[in-house]
Write a protein that holds these residues in place. Structure first.
Motif, PDB file in Angstrom:
ATOM      1  N   MET A  32      70.069  72.154  90.038  1.00 41.66           N
ATOM      2  CA  MET A  32      69.571  72.536  90.770  1.00 41.66           C
ATOM      3  C   MET A  32      69.745  73.091  92.331  1.00 41.66           C
ATOM      4  O   MET A  32      70.664  72.497  92.800  1.00 41.66           O
ATOM      5  N   ARG A  91      53.699  72.660  99.013  1.00 35.55           N
ATOM      6  CA  ARG A  91      53.729  72.509  98.262  1.00 35.55           C
ATOM      7  C   ARG A  91      52.676  73.030  97.014  1.00 35.55           C
ATOM      8  O   ARG A  91      51.691  73.386  96.714  1.00 35.55           O
ATOM      9  N   ARG A 132      51.622  70.736  90.420  1.00 38.95           N
ATOM     10  CA  ARG A 132      51.969  70.369  89.773  1.00 38.95           C
ATOM     11  C   ARG A 132      52.186  71.396  88.345  1.00 38.95           C
ATOM     12  O   ARG A 132      53.008  70.755  87.171  1.00 38.95           O
ATOM     13  N   ILE A 133      51.776  72.532  88.047  1.00 36.86           N
ATOM     14  CA  ILE A 133      51.520  73.332  86.652  1.00 36.86           C
ATOM     15  C   ILE A 133      52.140  72.125  85.581  1.00 36.86           C
ATOM     16  O   ILE A 133      52.998  72.294  84.515  1.00 36.86           O
ATOM     17  N   ILE A 134      50.367  71.492  85.747  1.00 36.66           N
ATOM     18  CA  ILE A 134      50.269  70.548  84.505  1.00 36.66           C
ATOM     19  C   ILE A 134      50.013  71.237  83.065  1.00 36.66           C
ATOM     20  O   ILE A 134      51.211  71.102  81.895  1.00 36.66           O
ATOM     21  N   LEU A 135      49.364  72.351  82.701  1.00 34.52           N
ATOM     22  CA  LEU A 135      49.268  73.108  81.679  1.00 34.52           C
ATOM     23  C   LEU A 135      51.031  73.964  81.165  1.00 34.52           C
ATOM     24  O   LEU A 135      50.662  73.854  80.082  1.00 34.52           O
ATOM     25  N   LYS A 136      51.257  74.046  82.242  1.00 41.22           N
ATOM     26  CA  LYS A 136      52.973  75.212  81.657  1.00 41.22           C
ATOM     27  C   LYS A 136      53.728  73.965  81.047  1.00 41.22           C
ATOM     28  O   LYS A 136      54.196  73.580  79.702  1.00 41.22           O
ATOM     29  N   LYS A 137      53.418  72.806  81.242  1.00 41.21           N
ATOM     30  CA  LYS A 137      54.418  71.529  80.876  1.00 41.21           C
ATOM     31  C   LYS A 137      53.622  70.756  79.152  1.00 41.21           C
ATOM     32  O   LYS A 137      54.544  70.827  78.428  1.00 41.21           O
ATOM     33  N   ALA A 138      52.135  71.480  79.172  1.00 41.06           N
ATOM     34  CA  ALA A 138      51.556  71.574  78.158  1.00 41.06           C
ATOM     35  C   ALA A 138      52.361  72.163  77.004  1.00 41.06           C
ATOM     36  O   ALA A 138      52.437  70.931  75.698  1.00 41.06           O
ATOM     37  N   THR A 178      56.023  54.593  97.757  1.00 39.57           N
ATOM     38  CA  THR A 178      57.561  54.582  97.962  1.00 39.57           C
ATOM     39  C   THR A 178      58.442  54.952  99.270  1.00 39.57           C
ATOM     40  O   THR A 178      57.641  55.892  99.752  1.00 39.57           O
ATOM     41  N   LYS A 207      61.520  65.759  96.159  1.00 36.97           N
ATOM     42  CA  LYS A 207      60.379  65.518  96.132  1.00 36.97           C
ATOM     43  C   LYS A 207      59.644  65.997  94.844  1.00 36.97           C
ATOM     44  O   LYS A 207      58.133  67.171  94.640  1.00 36.97           O
ATOM     45  N   ASP A 208      61.000  67.067  94.136  1.00 40.61           N
ATOM     46  CA  ASP A 208      60.748  67.274  92.850  1.00 40.61           C
ATOM     47  C   ASP A 208      60.222  66.587  91.924  1.00 40.61           C
ATOM     48  O   ASP A 208      60.238  66.652  90.542  1.00 40.61           O
ATOM     49  N   THR A 226      47.446  77.100  86.811  1.00 37.52           N
ATOM     50  CA  THR A 226      48.525  75.902  86.119  1.00 37.52           C
ATOM     51  C   THR A 226      47.890  74.915  85.501  1.00 37.52           C
ATOM     52  O   THR A 226      48.791  73.772  85.421  1.00 37.52           O
ATOM     53  N   GLU A 227      46.903  74.011  86.466  1.00 40.16           N
ATOM     54  CA  GLU A 227      46.814  72.638  86.258  1.00 40.16           C
ATOM     55  C   GLU A 227      45.911  72.013  85.144  1.00 40.16           C
ATOM     56  O   GLU A 227      46.056  70.930  84.529  1.00 40.16           O
ATOM     57  N   PHE A 228      44.461  72.722  84.948  1.00 36.81           N
ATOM     58  CA  PHE A 228      43.809  72.491  83.805  1.00 36.81           C
ATOM     59  C   PHE A 228      42.800  73.719  83.330  1.00 36.81           C
ATOM     60  O   PHE A 228      42.897  74.820  84.019  1.00 36.81           O
ATOM     61  N   GLU A 229      42.470  73.845  82.285  1.00 38.35           N
ATOM     62  CA  GLU A 229      42.177  74.747  81.166  1.00 38.35           C
ATOM     63  C   GLU A 229      40.717  74.527  81.068  1.00 38.35           C
ATOM     64  O   GLU A 229      40.475  73.177  80.746  1.00 38.35           O
ATOM     65  N   VAL A 269      48.450  59.356  84.900  1.00 38.87           N
ATOM     66  CA  VAL A 269      48.135  60.199  85.802  1.00 38.87           C
ATOM     67  C   VAL A 269      48.981  61.099  86.096  1.00 38.87           C
ATOM     68  O   VAL A 269      50.337  61.482  85.006  1.00 38.87           O
ATOM     69  N   GLY A 270      48.357  62.486  87.045  1.00 33.06           N
ATOM     70  CA  GLY A 270      48.941  63.612  85.997  1.00 33.06           C
ATOM     71  C   GLY A 270      48.655  64.191  84.866  1.00 33.06           C
ATOM     72  O   GLY A 270      49.283  65.209  84.677  1.00 33.06           O
ATOM     73  N   ALA A 271      47.693  63.804  84.802  1.00 34.94           N
ATOM     74  CA  ALA A 271      46.562  64.310  83.402  1.00 34.94           C
ATOM     75  C   ALA A 271      45.567  65.867  84.087  1.00 34.94           C
ATOM     76  O   ALA A 271      45.471  66.299  83.129  1.00 34.94           O
ATOM     77  N   GLY A 272      46.158  65.747  85.182  1.00 36.60           N
ATOM     78  CA  GLY A 272      45.399  66.724  86.128  1.00 36.60           C
ATOM     79  C   GLY A 272      43.755  66.696  86.009  1.00 36.60           C
ATOM     80  O   GLY A 272      43.055  67.393  87.109  1.00 36.60           O
ATOM     81  N   GLU A 319      43.307  67.431  89.961  1.00 38.42           N
ATOM     82  CA  GLU A 319      43.225  68.799  90.170  1.00 38.42           C
ATOM     83  C   GLU A 319      42.010  69.520  90.066  1.00 38.42           C
ATOM     84  O   GLU A 319      41.623  69.992  90.464  1.00 38.42           O
ATOM     85  N   GLU A 360      47.052  66.332  79.428  1.00 39.24           N
ATOM     86  CA  GLU A 360      47.641  67.502  79.681  1.00 39.24           C
ATOM     87  C   GLU A 360      46.978  68.046  79.897  1.00 39.24           C
ATOM     88  O   GLU A 360      47.182  69.591  80.171  1.00 39.24           O
ATOM     89  N   GLY A 361      45.874  68.558  81.014  1.00 39.84           N
ATOM     90  CA  GLY A 361      45.576  69.846  82.320  1.00 39.84           C
ATOM     91  C   GLY A 361      43.954  69.239  80.932  1.00 39.84           C
ATOM     92  O   GLY A 361      42.946  70.461  81.118  1.00 39.84           O
ATOM     93  N   ARG A 362      44.242  69.058  79.521  1.00 37.64           N
ATOM     94  CA  ARG A 362      43.030  69.786  78.889  1.00 37.64           C
ATOM     95  C   ARG A 362      41.706  67.720  78.412  1.00 37.64           C
ATOM     96  O   ARG A 362      42.484  67.417  78.461  1.00 37.64           O
TER      97      ARG A 362
END
Lengths: 325, 504
Positions: A1, A313, A316-322, B92, B144-145, B271-274, B292-295, B298, B474-476
């Motif tokens: 990276m 920031r 999180r680009i959740i959908l793309k990952k999906a 953390t 941070k990533d 990018t986050e949900f649909e 966690v992170g399911a959108g 968001e 995953e955003g859905r």
């Protein structure tokens, strides 16, 4: 990276090259190696100061007293030289560094032990150091004829075709590079600025680390003090007045995050060189030097906008990952 | 199960005073090799203080700490590390702008013969450590990533890097999803089999009974009881914690739903949900479950006008609205209580009154001047209903415990008298007593006709509180279940995807 800092440095380097290219179109001689070495030499002191300022900014502090420190140490070395010309110059340089570090440690102690905000502390010492020069010199100048020839000769001494002034900057860059990337002492700056709370938990003393940064910036200011006075062969109360702002500007343009914890040596050096090129190029292409400040200012704002954008920031680009799964 | 007779770490008669408060009064704690000791207590019981004493952040006023039989003075975090004590903290405490490897090794990085940091070795060692705990994280990546679960793994790798004998885990699962929690349990088992003594702090009883071998209960800075986990049950533990029996964990539901208040159709974000669609009635509590992170958050941000959706529309009370900003949302009677109290919820330097009155300034001020009596009346009304524990209403919010801070944040939004309230993880990291108060209050609000959307990752809470549950993955939007058909298994399956659930 690939880290963000790296690409930012690369971008800044490109901007610098573009700037030189622009001047080249109007005045080709500017881009000759000799001329560029001259620009580097002329920017050396700014580079040295920017490196010190960077260490302080990394720890979420700021050192506004650097230029006053430089002037006070410069006056002290000049007066010492005129009173006792027999002191060897290397010892004088060492004394300058030591005295600068001592002044820096005053900032450091106030920030560490009394927990005063750094901007207040260094605003205070900025004025105090300036005042001390007046008390010390009684407002008198130390002129070229009062300085020993060796004192004035060192910055101009050519080593491998490059003036010693530039070598000082190169040594400081190399030294700071090793310090900041390869030592516990240097990595602590990043840790303290990045997350002071977490630094405590990892056993890093936040106050002491900040103190270290101020001592470092003081020492570099001290060296710069000798270099300034010997290069221009004059010492008086107002030398380098306001220069601390150029130093902070160089850091900001170089992508050192004012919020602490982020920044690279390359950034600080490129930021300083950027200002150095503007300063040296404008008279050449017949633009009034008054534009210099406006251009520097614009560069700062552009740099800050750019940094803010790249630090923002991303989602999180959740959908793309999906979709990849 | 290996039971060693002498403890690895022993604290005896520890006293710690803060101005006006005795945080710890003569408490004792013993940790044994290869065993997990659960430290249980309500917020403010002194758990965090014990952690800070053990990690050298605080100095006890009295008492002794011995590690493997040797008396130790832990005056700095370095001393604690040298004594082999390490902690994985609730939030953390890592460095976002540094690499993963450096986060693991900062303070004790491997050096070359010249005393310079050896990056090559550091990256290699970090990779080895991460592999040992089954984390697929690049040591050179910037912290941070990473997602929160991976950050925790980095924290654990850090704990292992100093070859600790004692590992303190302060609510390590608070921010993790169910699947990540399972992985963490495996890791704890691994640490146990390596012979580490583990102090495990948690508010979740299911996990205490799942992984702990011993328990220690604190209440108000005092040791109330300890023993083997097999000799106790959750009712006893709760009684020790609160000093009284707590019955009926969730308040009973009421049945009357009012008319439709919110209708959301095909909400999408690039990018986050649909394609999120749901309706909400007055008096209803609608649960949003997911990993966690399911959108989920968001999506809530978009509902509240923080971000704009790329497609879809919503109507409030039958009227089509397009919310351009949170201020817009508040004006339409929709409020959002964010997950991260510290960052998004409360202004910690301001007093309770100021915090509560902030979004209601329109109502409490007159011709541009603030009327303090109105502000106090407002604050008193809502804090009393939430059973807020504070010395005075002009106390800064930062001085309150986590649970009480959360109450202030909720009170602040309730004071605007909204029609719809979105609560994002409303009881995350707060103690059982405060949790029950928040739950009861949510129920009461719903019965008064407020429409509630609750985002939660805790299965008992989502099942116990919701009238209807929407599961996101995953955003859905992947499932919608009514409260009578819901089972924990179904929720987990939907949230994790069926294949994964059948493996677990």
């Amino acid at each position: 990276m690939k880290s963000l800092t790296l690409s930012r440095d690369a971008l800044l380097a490109l901007a610098l090259i573009a700037l030189v290219g622009l001047v080249y179109l109007r005045f080709p001689a500017f881009a000759s190696p000799n001329s560029l070495l001259g620009v580097f030499n002329d920017t050396s002191i700014l580079i040295i100061l920017a490196l010190g300022q960077m260490a302080v900014i990394l720890t979420r502090c700021i050192d506004l007293s650097m230029a006053s420190n430089l002037a006070l140490v410069g006056m002290c070395t000049a007066m010492l030289n005129s009173a006792l010309p027999s002191i060897p110059i290397p010892i004088l340089v060492f004394l300058a560094m030591f005295l600068g570090a001592l002044l820096g440690s005053i900032n450091g102690i106030l920030v560490w032990k009394l927990d005063i905000p750094p901007i207040v502390v260094t605003l205070g010492t900025l004025t105090i150091f300036r005042g001390l020069i007046f008390l010390l010199s009684e407002g008198q100048w130390v002129n070229a004829h009062e300085m020993s020839p060796a004192f004035k000769a060192l910055p101009r001494l050519s080593i491998f075709g490059i003036p010693a002034l530039s070598w000082f900057a190169i040594l400081c860059i190399a030294g700071m590079y090793v310090l900041l990337t390869r030592t516990h002492y240097g990595r602590a700056f990043y840790a303290v600025g990045g997350n002071p709370n977490a630094a405590v938990y990892t056993g890093i003393d936040v106050g002491r680390t900040r103190f270290n940064a101020f001592v470092l910036s003081g020492a570099l200011s001290g060296i710069a003090g000798y270099l300034w006075v010997s290069r221009y062969a004059v010492a008086y109360v107002d030398i380098a007045a306001g220069f601390e702002l150029d130093v902070v500007a160089a850091c900001v343009i170089g992508g050192i995050s004012i919020a602490g914890g982020m920044g690279s040596i390359g950034g600080a050096v490129l930021g300083a060189l950027f200002l150095g090129v503007i300063k040296n190029a404008l008279p050449v292409v017949n633009i009034s030097p008054f534009w210099q400040q406006a251009i520097s200012g614009a560069a700062i704002i552009v740099a800050v906008i750019f940094n803010a954008r790249s630090e923002r920031r991303l989602g999180r680009i959740i959908l793309k990952k999906a979709e990849q799964i | 199960m290996p039971v060693e007779l002498s403890p690895v770490l022993s604290m005896q008669g520890i006293v710690k005073d803060f101005p006006g408060v005795r945080a710890l009064s003569s408490v004792s704690l013993e940790l044994y090799a290869g065993e997990v000791t659960a430290l249980v207590g309500e917020n403010g019981a002194g758990k965090s203080t014990v952690v800070k004493v053990l990690t050298g952040i605080y100095q006890p006023d009295q008492g002794a700490i011995t590690v493997t039989g040797v008396a130790r003075q832990l005056t700095t975090p370095k001393d604690a590390a040298r004594a082999g004590i390490t902690a994985i903290h609730q939030e953390t405490v890592l460095f976002d702008d540094l690499s993963v490897a450096e986060n693991i090794f900062i303070g004790h990085a491997p050096v070359t013969r010249l005393g310079l940091v050896n990056w090559q070795k550091m990256n290699d060692d970090a990779a080895a450590l991460l592999e040992r705990i089954g984390a697929s994280v690049n040591p050179k990546a910037l912290l941070k990533d990473l997602g929160i679960a991976n950050k925790h793994l980095v924290a654990i790798a850090r704990a292992l890097s100093i070859d600790a004998r004692v590992v303190i885990m302060d609510e390590p699962t608070a921010a993790l999803s169910q699947k990540e929690i399972e992985e963490l349990y495996l890791l704890v088992e691994q640490l146990k089999s390596d012979g580490k003594a583990i102090l495990f702090i948690s508010h979740k009883f299911d996990e205490i009974f799942r992984i702990a071998d011993r328990y220690t209960v604190f209440r108000d800075g005092e040791l109330i009881g300890d023993g083997l986990i097999n000799d106790t049950n959750s009712a006893d533990l709760i009684q020790m914690m609160v000093g009284r029996t707590v019955e009926g964990v969730f308040p009973p539901r009421t049945n009357d739903l009012g008319n439709l208040i919110l209708q959301v159709n095909n909400y999408s974000h690039p990018t986050e949900f649909e394609d999120i669609s749901f309706s909400l009635n007055r008096g209803e509590i609608l649960g949003f479950y997911g990993l966690v992170g399911a959108g989920r958050s968001e999506c809530m941000h978009a509902l509240f006008g923080i971000t704009r959706p790329s497609a879809g529309h919503m109507s409030i009370d039958g009227e089509l609205v397009s919310l351009k900003s949170p201020a817009d949302a508040i004006a339409h009677g929709l409020v959002y209580v964010p997950e991260d109290r510290g960052k998004q919820g409360a202004i910690t330097a301001l007093s309770i009154v100021d915090n509560i009155a902030l979004p209601s300034l329109q109502n409490t001020s007159h011709k541009g001047f603030v009327r303090m009596a109105h502000e106090f009346a407002l604050a008193r009304k809502f804090t009393q209903r939430l059973e807020l524990k504070a010395a005075a209403l002009d106390q800064p919010v930062g001085e309150l415990s986590g649970g009480n801070q959360q109450k202030v944040v909720i009170a602040k939004w309730l004071a605007t008298q909204p029609a719809i309230i979105i609560l994002d993880e409303p009881t995350k990291g707060i103690d059982i007593g405060s949790k029950a108060a928040v739950h009861a209050f949510m129920r009461e609000l719903a019965s008064q006709g407020l429409a509630v959307i609750m985002v939660s990752s805790e299965i008992p809470e989502i099942i116990g509180m919701s009238d209807r549950i929407i599961v996101m993955r995953e955003g859905r939007q992947v499932a919608e279940v009514g409260r009578d058909d819901v089972t924990p298994e179904a929720l987990v399956k939907a949230a994790a995807g069926i294949e994964e659930a059948s493996v677990a």
